[in-house]
Enzyme design. Sequence first.
Site, PDB file in Angstrom:
ATOM      1  N   ASN A   5     -36.894 104.915  59.117  1.00  0.00           N
ATOM      2  CA  ASN A   5     -37.313 104.523  59.853  1.00  0.00           C
ATOM      3  C   ASN A   5     -37.578 105.188  60.796  1.00  0.00           C
ATOM      4  O   ASN A   5     -36.612 105.296  61.622  1.00  0.00           O
ATOM      5  CB  ASN A   5     -36.938 102.763  60.362  1.00  0.00           C
ATOM      6  CG  ASN A   5     -37.329 101.978  61.845  1.00  0.00           C
ATOM      7  OD1 ASN A   5     -37.687 102.804  62.262  1.00  0.00           O
ATOM      8  ND2 ASN A   5     -36.134 101.426  61.906  1.00  0.00           N
ATOM      9  N   LYS A   7     -38.133 105.104  63.998  1.00  0.00           N
ATOM     10  CA  LYS A   7     -38.417 103.861  65.068  1.00  0.00           C
ATOM     11  C   LYS A   7     -38.940 105.082  66.321  1.00  0.00           C
ATOM     12  O   LYS A   7     -40.453 105.308  65.864  1.00  0.00           O
ATOM     13  CB  LYS A   7     -36.805 104.259  66.123  1.00  0.00           C
ATOM     14  CG  LYS A   7     -35.872 103.618  64.651  1.00  0.00           C
ATOM     15  CD  LYS A   7     -34.911 103.231  65.505  1.00  0.00           C
ATOM     16  CE  LYS A   7     -33.806 102.394  64.147  1.00  0.00           C
ATOM     17  NZ  LYS A   7     -32.061 102.418  64.415  1.00  0.00           N
ATOM     18  N   HIS A  90     -36.663  93.853  62.540  1.00  0.00           N
ATOM     19  CA  HIS A  90     -35.544  95.248  62.981  1.00  0.00           C
ATOM     20  C   HIS A  90     -34.651  94.415  63.700  1.00  0.00           C
ATOM     21  O   HIS A  90     -35.070  93.830  64.973  1.00  0.00           O
ATOM     22  CB  HIS A  90     -35.830  95.620  63.311  1.00  0.00           C
ATOM     23  CG  HIS A  90     -35.005  97.097  62.837  1.00  0.00           C
ATOM     24  ND1 HIS A  90     -34.356  97.567  64.074  1.00  0.00           N
ATOM     25  CD2 HIS A  90     -34.759  98.452  62.268  1.00  0.00           C
ATOM     26  CE1 HIS A  90     -33.435  98.806  63.596  1.00  0.00           C
ATOM     27  NE2 HIS A  90     -33.831  98.899  62.844  1.00  0.00           N
ATOM     28  N   GLU A  92     -33.232  95.861  66.363  1.00  0.00           N
ATOM     29  CA  GLU A  92     -33.491  95.969  67.709  1.00  0.00           C
ATOM     30  C   GLU A  92     -34.693  95.629  68.149  1.00  0.00           C
ATOM     31  O   GLU A  92     -35.239  95.403  69.410  1.00  0.00           O
ATOM     32  CB  GLU A  92     -34.026  98.049  67.796  1.00  0.00           C
ATOM     33  CG  GLU A  92     -33.202  98.726  67.421  1.00  0.00           C
ATOM     34  CD  GLU A  92     -33.320  99.567  66.656  1.00  0.00           C
ATOM     35  OE1 GLU A  92     -34.436 100.459  66.568  1.00  0.00           O
ATOM     36  OE2 GLU A  92     -31.742 100.506  66.413  1.00  0.00           O
ATOM     37  N   GLU A 163     -28.430  94.685  57.705  1.00  0.00           N
ATOM     38  CA  GLU A 163     -28.117  96.258  58.985  1.00  0.00           C
ATOM     39  C   GLU A 163     -27.666  95.747  59.545  1.00  0.00           C
ATOM     40  O   GLU A 163     -28.151  95.211  60.739  1.00  0.00           O
ATOM     41  CB  GLU A 163     -29.041  96.711  59.048  1.00  0.00           C
ATOM     42  CG  GLU A 163     -30.511  96.922  59.014  1.00  0.00           C
ATOM     43  CD  GLU A 163     -31.458  98.408  59.333  1.00  0.00           C
ATOM     44  OE1 GLU A 163     -31.487  99.333  58.853  1.00  0.00           O
ATOM     45  OE2 GLU A 163     -32.087  98.038  60.303  1.00  0.00           O
ATOM     46  N   GLY A 169     -27.228 103.515  64.174  1.00  0.00           N
ATOM     47  CA  GLY A 169     -26.939 104.072  65.356  1.00  0.00           C
ATOM     48  C   GLY A 169     -25.206 104.430  66.297  1.00  0.00           C
ATOM     49  O   GLY A 169     -25.685 105.187  66.930  1.00  0.00           O
ATOM     50  N   SER A 205     -26.554 103.115  60.444  1.00  0.00           N
ATOM     51  CA  SER A 205     -25.904 105.158  60.165  1.00  0.00           C
ATOM     52  C   SER A 205     -25.736 106.075  58.864  1.00  0.00           C
ATOM     53  O   SER A 205     -24.496 106.134  58.718  1.00  0.00           O
ATOM     54  CB  SER A 205     -24.007 104.911  60.899  1.00  0.00           C
ATOM     55  OG  SER A 205     -24.421 104.149  62.535  1.00  0.00           O
TER      56      SER A 205
END
Length: 249
Positions: A5, A7, A90, A92, A163, A169, A205
């Site tokens: 991904n 992003k 996701h 985010e 996730e 991240g 990560s």
Amino acid sequence: MVAGNWKMNTTVPEGVALARAVLERCGAETAVEVAVLPPFVHLWAVREAIAASRLLLGAQDVYWEESGAFTGEVSPRMIAGLCDLVLVGHSERRHLLGETDEQTGRKFAAARRHGLGVIVAVGETASERDDGSAVAIVDRQLDAVLAAAHRAPSPDDWVVAYEPVWAIGTGRTATPEQAQDVCAHIREHLTALAGASPRVLYGGSVGADNAAELFACPDIDGGLIGGASLKPDVFATIVAAAVTAGAAR
Ligand code: 13P
């Protein structure tokens, strides 16, 4: 499956170069599905760059309507035929953009109507983990997807990516035990509800140093990779770890 991904990273020329680098390193892979998920504006150019290869192309999101006055949105009709799959839910999008479980479900159903494979991302925040509700949150997110689907999706048509938000991240990966526990739960939950479970990936990560131990867990079928997917050599090392883990099963 190992999916990168990207992003909101890379310009179109940078993305094409990255796709070519991934193609060179992973394009002949047969034991593991390898996918790249560039930004929308890259999709056409990346599709050309990886044409006639085994690499899968995915979009990072999709809207649930077919067409109309939805400024800035991209419909499943636009990406069907261009992409093999799409990521929905996701964290985010859920946490930075306020997307709800119900909206994620609608996106899933819309993508499936157009024959797109779907990666559904689920996961708890740090405070949800601390208060012991990680599994309940993941169940709620998955149940919304199943509720939006007209019938239970075939396990071949979708993939779940666990996730944990606190691991994305941050460099703070879930331990293999933590990741395995939730991924095993997801498999059981979906098998109980839908008769079968799709593949379950771990994301958060993942890098060259921890991929092998995560993928060795019995209920982790690969990874959804963020930062490390922008580095072709690291991404290829992660893919190789998935191949090794798969061969050991
Ligand atoms: P990182 O691998 O950068 O933690 O991101 C994970 C992720 O969000 C993939 O979708």
